[in-house]
Design a protein around this motif. Structure first.
Motif, PDB file in Angstrom:
ATOM      1  N   PHE A 124       2.551   7.292 -10.058  1.00 26.94           N
ATOM      2  CA  PHE A 124       1.918   6.481 -11.130  1.00 26.94           C
ATOM      3  C   PHE A 124       2.755   6.108 -12.237  1.00 26.94           C
ATOM      4  O   PHE A 124       3.209   6.878 -12.929  1.00 26.94           O
ATOM      5  N   THR A 181       1.074  -1.320  -0.019  1.00 23.06           N
ATOM      6  CA  THR A 181       0.056   0.029   0.089  1.00 23.06           C
ATOM      7  C   THR A 181       0.721   1.398  -0.049  1.00 23.06           C
ATOM      8  O   THR A 181       2.228   0.936   0.351  1.00 23.06           O
ATOM      9  N   LEU A 236      -5.024   0.408  -2.616  1.00 22.98           N
ATOM     10  CA  LEU A 236      -5.287   1.766  -2.261  1.00 22.98           C
ATOM     11  C   LEU A 236      -6.450   1.930  -1.058  1.00 22.98           C
ATOM     12  O   LEU A 236      -6.459   2.296   0.026  1.00 22.98           O
ATOM     13  N   ASP A 287      -7.152   4.937 -11.000  1.00 24.01           N
ATOM     14  CA  ASP A 287      -7.190   3.638 -10.157  1.00 24.01           C
ATOM     15  C   ASP A 287      -7.974   2.472 -10.861  1.00 24.01           C
ATOM     16  O   ASP A 287      -8.692   2.789 -11.712  1.00 24.01           O
ATOM     17  N   ARG A 316     -10.520  -0.552  -9.873  1.00 27.73           N
ATOM     18  CA  ARG A 316     -11.770  -1.146  -9.211  1.00 27.73           C
ATOM     19  C   ARG A 316     -11.843  -2.529  -9.803  1.00 27.73           C
ATOM     20  O   ARG A 316     -12.274  -2.778 -10.782  1.00 27.73           O
ATOM     21  N   ASP A 328      -9.670  -1.368  -4.821  1.00 32.13           N
ATOM     22  CA  ASP A 328      -9.104  -0.172  -5.639  1.00 32.13           C
ATOM     23  C   ASP A 328      -7.656  -0.126  -5.400  1.00 32.13           C
ATOM     24  O   ASP A 328      -7.023   0.005  -4.506  1.00 32.13           O
ATOM     25  N   MET A 329      -7.020  -0.160  -6.698  1.00 23.48           N
ATOM     26  CA  MET A 329      -5.654  -0.168  -6.751  1.00 23.48           C
ATOM     27  C   MET A 329      -5.047   0.737  -7.750  1.00 23.48           C
ATOM     28  O   MET A 329      -5.883   1.244  -8.514  1.00 23.48           O
ATOM     29  N   VAL A 330      -4.023   1.223  -7.420  1.00 22.27           N
ATOM     30  CA  VAL A 330      -3.154   2.098  -8.451  1.00 22.27           C
ATOM     31  C   VAL A 330      -1.726   1.111  -8.906  1.00 22.27           C
ATOM     32  O   VAL A 330      -1.457   0.178  -8.209  1.00 22.27           O
ATOM     33  N   ASP A 375       2.095   1.900  -9.121  1.00 22.11           N
ATOM     34  CA  ASP A 375       3.338   2.905  -8.873  1.00 22.11           C
ATOM     35  C   ASP A 375       4.508   2.354  -9.822  1.00 22.11           C
ATOM     36  O   ASP A 375       4.498   1.076 -10.148  1.00 22.11           O
ATOM     37  N   MET A 405     -11.003   0.542 -15.035  1.00 22.49           N
ATOM     38  CA  MET A 405      -9.881   1.753 -14.484  1.00 22.49           C
ATOM     39  C   MET A 405     -10.763   3.022 -14.644  1.00 22.49           C
ATOM     40  O   MET A 405     -11.684   3.274 -15.319  1.00 22.49           O
TER      41      MET A 405
END
Length: 324
Positions: free
Chosen positions: A147, A55, A267, A161, A163, A255-257, A259, A176
């Motif tokens: 990002f 995270t 997230l 992000d 979902r 929910d992800m991002v 990096d 997205m």
């Protein structure tokens, strides 16, 4: 989606509504005593650390109005950060600072804030201005996400992000969310972000919508959506699937991002994920959920991801437009 004008047609497409979601899935598969694990972002972050799920780094927390005056010390040395309410929802109360110039804090939009503005925002968070039910809250300061730049042409100012709806540990549908000028740089569909349905098998774009209307490009950058592909997609799905064991919740939104240095990161989680993901995908959830309910318990996250990628693959609607 324009032809979906009657309840009968919606049912034929497998669209589930709020009542079915709440009673058939959330009510049956989500134990209410587990809700605090996802409703409180601080608890979610600490839980993820225990399970080895990446995270955004926690800079610190502010829990009292007395602590507000020390926010400058907490943020010193960080050239970019995010401040958010631990119990916020719908993206409310999230403040993103992209960089610091002298005694000014610069938002992605270019708007400038002073330390007094940051303190006021944190004070509002603590008072419950953005929290569920208006209850007193805690402010979290997190490191800024760097990002993946391969996605920069698909978003405006904010961080996009992803979902993923996870049912009984299976990633069943994904999209997205791309921030726009209309959404004020936030990845919130109700505020005007673009939702892009993603093929579970490959992580590539299959459909785009904004304000419930089909889109084939980003409204601000002008970049077409057909070429959008999520890097490290299998890892992201595995991360989402693992949230089932982490929380014990059978129906949740992850929910992800992405990096650029650490890859997919969690997230936040949602025990009552919205249903707009069906619009973004041009398909209802029901067929996929029915299929997952027939599967045996006890499969590993890797096996569940492999099943989802095999059974929920979709051909892109955007490809046909790009070829035309």
């Amino acid at each position: 989606m324009r032809e979906w004008t009657t309840p009968g047609k919606l049912r034929a497409k497998g669209i589930i509504g709020m009542n079915r979601r709440n009673i058939r899935y959330i009510g049956r598969y989500n134990n209410r005593r587990l809700y605090p694990l996802v409703d409180d972002k601080l608890q979610t972050k600490l839980l993820a650390e225990r399970f080895g799920i990446t995270t955004p780094a926690l800079i610190g927390t502010v829990t009292t109005q007395f602590g507000v005056k020390h926010i400058g010390e907490l943020l010193a040395g960080h050239n970019g950060f995010v401040i958010k309410p631990a119990k916020g929802s719908g993206g409310k109360g999230i403040l993103v600072i992209e960089r610091v110039e002298g005694d000014e804090f610069i938002k992605p939009s270019g708007a400038r804030m002073r330390l007094a503005d940051i303190e006021r925002h944190v004070s509002n968070i603590l008072s419950g201005l953005y929290s569920l039910g208006g209850a007193p809250d805690v402010a979290l300061a997190e490191a800024l996400i760097n990002f993946d730049e391969s996605l920069s042409e698909y978003t405006y100012e904010g961080v996009p992000d992803i979902r993923v709806i996870v049912f009984r540990g299976y990633p069943v549908m994904a999209m997205m969310r791309l921030s726009t000028a209309a959404s004020d740089g936030k990845a919130n569909l109700h505020q005007g972000a673009v939702g892009v349905g993603l093929d579970i098998a490959t992580g590539t774009a299959i459909r785009g919508v904004q304000f419930d209307r089909t889109r084939h490009d980003h409204p601000d950058t002008g970049h077409e959506l057909a070429s959008l592909a999520i890097p490290d997609w299998p890892t992201l799905l595995l991360l989402a699937a693992g949230c089932y064991e982490m929380t014990g919740l059978g129906y949740l939104g992850t929910d992800m991002v992405l990096d650029r240095d650490q890859g997919p990161m969690l997230l936040e989680l949602n025990a009552r994920p919205g249903l707009a993901i069906q619009m973004a995908n041009g398909e209802g959830l029901r067929r996929r959920l029915d299929l997952v309910e027939k599967q045996p318990e006890g499969l590993s996250p890797e096996a569940r991801v492999a099943f989802a990628r095999e059974h929920f693959a979709r051909r892109s609607e955007l490809e046909a437009v790009a070829e035309a």
